[in-house]
Design a protein around this motif. Structure first.
Motif, PDB file in Angstrom:
ATOM      1  N   LEU A   5      -1.528 181.377 -52.527  1.00 20.51           N
ATOM      2  CA  LEU A   5      -2.836 181.033 -53.092  1.00 20.51           C
ATOM      3  C   LEU A   5      -3.832 180.944 -51.945  1.00 20.51           C
ATOM      4  O   LEU A   5      -3.654 180.137 -51.024  1.00 20.51           O
ATOM      5  N   ILE A   6      -4.869 181.774 -51.979  1.00 25.12           N
ATOM      6  CA  ILE A   6      -5.888 181.800 -50.932  1.00 25.12           C
ATOM      7  C   ILE A   6      -7.149 181.142 -51.468  1.00 25.12           C
ATOM      8  O   ILE A   6      -7.809 181.670 -52.369  1.00 25.12           O
ATOM      9  N   LEU A   7      -7.475 179.976 -50.919  1.00 22.97           N
ATOM     10  CA  LEU A   7      -8.658 179.225 -51.344  1.00 22.97           C
ATOM     11  C   LEU A   7      -9.829 179.581 -50.437  1.00 22.97           C
ATOM     12  O   LEU A   7      -9.734 179.479 -49.216  1.00 22.97           O
ATOM     13  N   VAL A  69       2.983 179.120 -51.045  1.00 20.99           N
ATOM     14  CA  VAL A  69       2.187 178.617 -49.925  1.00 20.99           C
ATOM     15  C   VAL A  69       0.713 178.668 -50.300  1.00 20.99           C
ATOM     16  O   VAL A  69       0.282 179.565 -51.047  1.00 20.99           O
ATOM     17  N   VAL A  70      -0.045 177.703 -49.799  1.00 25.74           N
ATOM     18  CA  VAL A  70      -1.494 177.652 -50.002  1.00 25.74           C
ATOM     19  C   VAL A  70      -2.161 177.830 -48.656  1.00 25.74           C
ATOM     20  O   VAL A  70      -1.810 177.162 -47.676  1.00 25.74           O
ATOM     21  N   TYR A  71      -3.129 178.745 -48.610  1.00 24.91           N
ATOM     22  CA  TYR A  71      -3.950 178.931 -47.402  1.00 24.91           C
ATOM     23  C   TYR A  71      -5.383 178.590 -47.762  1.00 24.91           C
ATOM     24  O   TYR A  71      -5.975 179.167 -48.674  1.00 24.91           O
ATOM     25  N   ILE A  98      -1.419 175.807 -45.295  1.00 25.78           N
ATOM     26  CA  ILE A  98      -2.065 176.249 -44.064  1.00 25.78           C
ATOM     27  C   ILE A  98      -3.553 175.977 -44.233  1.00 25.78           C
ATOM     28  O   ILE A  98      -4.193 176.515 -45.145  1.00 25.78           O
ATOM     29  N   PHE A  99      -4.105 175.132 -43.376  1.00 26.49           N
ATOM     30  CA  PHE A  99      -5.489 174.672 -43.552  1.00 26.49           C
ATOM     31  C   PHE A  99      -6.251 174.906 -42.256  1.00 26.49           C
ATOM     32  O   PHE A  99      -5.854 174.435 -41.193  1.00 26.49           O
ATOM     33  N   CYS A 100      -7.369 175.606 -42.356  1.00 25.20           N
ATOM     34  CA  CYS A 100      -8.168 175.957 -41.182  1.00 25.20           C
ATOM     35  C   CYS A 100      -9.280 174.932 -40.982  1.00 25.20           C
ATOM     36  O   CYS A 100     -10.098 174.700 -41.888  1.00 25.20           O
ATOM     37  N   THR A 101      -9.310 174.312 -39.807  1.00 24.87           N
ATOM     38  CA  THR A 101     -10.383 173.390 -39.450  1.00 24.87           C
ATOM     39  C   THR A 101     -11.207 174.030 -38.330  1.00 24.87           C
ATOM     40  O   THR A 101     -11.650 175.155 -38.447  1.00 24.87           O
ATOM     41  N   LEU A 184       2.413 183.002 -40.428  1.00 21.23           N
ATOM     42  CA  LEU A 184       2.866 181.728 -40.973  1.00 21.23           C
ATOM     43  C   LEU A 184       3.269 181.859 -42.443  1.00 21.23           C
ATOM     44  O   LEU A 184       4.274 181.278 -42.882  1.00 21.23           O
ATOM     45  N   ILE A 185       2.505 182.609 -43.205  1.00 16.51           N
ATOM     46  CA  ILE A 185       2.828 182.822 -44.613  1.00 16.51           C
ATOM     47  C   ILE A 185       4.181 183.492 -44.761  1.00 16.51           C
ATOM     48  O   ILE A 185       4.997 183.116 -45.618  1.00 16.51           O
ATOM     49  N   GLU A 186       4.455 184.465 -43.922  1.00 16.72           N
ATOM     50  CA  GLU A 186       5.665 185.273 -44.057  1.00 16.72           C
ATOM     51  C   GLU A 186       6.896 184.655 -43.399  1.00 16.72           C
ATOM     52  O   GLU A 186       8.017 185.097 -43.659  1.00 16.72           O
ATOM     53  N   ALA A 187       6.694 183.640 -42.565  1.00 13.86           N
ATOM     54  CA  ALA A 187       7.826 183.046 -41.852  1.00 13.86           C
ATOM     55  C   ALA A 187       8.759 182.334 -42.831  1.00 13.86           C
ATOM     56  O   ALA A 187       8.302 181.588 -43.695  1.00 13.86           O
ATOM     57  N   PRO A 188      10.065 182.554 -42.701  1.00 18.44           N
ATOM     58  CA  PRO A 188      11.000 181.828 -43.564  1.00 18.44           C
ATOM     59  C   PRO A 188      11.111 180.363 -43.144  1.00 18.44           C
ATOM     60  O   PRO A 188      10.794 180.002 -42.017  1.00 18.44           O
ATOM     61  N   GLY A 189      11.526 179.538 -44.044  1.00 17.29           N
ATOM     62  CA  GLY A 189      11.735 178.138 -43.708  1.00 17.29           C
ATOM     63  C   GLY A 189      10.444 177.349 -43.697  1.00 17.29           C
ATOM     64  O   GLY A 189       9.386 177.789 -44.156  1.00 17.29           O
ATOM     65  N   ALA A 190      10.531 176.160 -43.118  1.00 18.61           N
ATOM     66  CA  ALA A 190       9.405 175.230 -43.124  1.00 18.61           C
ATOM     67  C   ALA A 190       8.329 175.629 -42.129  1.00 18.61           C
ATOM     68  O   ALA A 190       8.609 176.246 -41.099  1.00 18.61           O
TER      69      ALA A 190
END
Length: 211
Positions: A5-7, A69-71, A98-101, A184-190
């Motif tokens: 989900l891309i916000l 995942v949410v970006y 994943i949150f961009c500041t 980061l989106i495609e990486a497996p695991g946490a």
């Protein structure tokens, strides 16, 4: 199949993320934004568009359901938006965020560049800092990104620094930040609850070269 989900999907970094994920057969996207006309492109075959506002709890939760995942790459009242996202993710059972500041929220930018950065954007930093604090306390699996000043260079060239390390460099390409987001989106695991500064190697200076 990773569902993202891309916000704020019409944002300049987000557009690069959409372009990169559009080429993946194992990716599905939900593009969430207030006005679909602002996408400025055809909707990729592996994407769907949802018009809505992050502050619309019901609409946001509806878009969250089933996501991996949410970006989020937003502007304005980012602290209130972060809280709305956290609440919706918990209600929908989604864990990865994943949150961009922005750089400077921890006074981590050293030297004359740090002083210049504080003069230029210091008044805008508190909501970004609060958003990061909320995310770190949320119990979600997160990455907070703090990019340097952004350029439109057509390149992927970046390095990262940690939460408690001095920030490096004065600028970075939006395309570089997008490449990190996709990684980061495609990486497996946490995601690993990380807080990452992002800059172009060797881009040190008293201010960005384009200023």
């Amino acid at each position: 199949m990773t569902k993202t989900l891309i916000l704020g999907a019409s944002g300049q970094i987000a557009r690069h993320v959409v372009d990169m994920l559009a080429e993946r057969n194992d990716a599905a996207m939900t593009l969430f934004l207030r006005d679909a006309r602002k996408l400025g492109r055809d909707v990729p075959a592996n994407a769907r568009v949802v018009e809505g506002d992050v502050h619309d709890a019901a609409r946001l939760k509806e878009a969250m359901v089933g996501q991996d995942v949410v970006y989020a790459n937003l502007a304005g009242d980012v602290d209130a938006q972060a809280q709305a996202i956290i609440t919706a993710m918990k209600d929908a059972g989604v864990r990865k965020l994943i949150f961009c500041t922005t750089l400077g929220i921890y006074d981590e930018v050293p030297g004359r560049f740090g002083e210049w950065n504080n003069r230029e954007i210091g008044a805008y930093l508190p909501p970004y800092r609060k958003a990061a604090d909320l995310i770190e306390a949320s119990g979600l699996d997160y990455v907070v990104l703090r990019p340097a000043w952004l350029t439109d260079a057509d390149e992927i060239d970046y390095e990262i620094t940690g939460r408690n390390e001095p920030f490096k460099g004065a600028e970075v390409a939006r395309k570089s930040v997008a490449a990190l987001v996709v990684q980061l989106i495609e990486a497996p695991g946490a995601l690993g609850n990380r807080n990452i500064g992002v800059n172009k190697p060797g881009a040190d200076g008293d201010k960005p070269a384009f200023m």
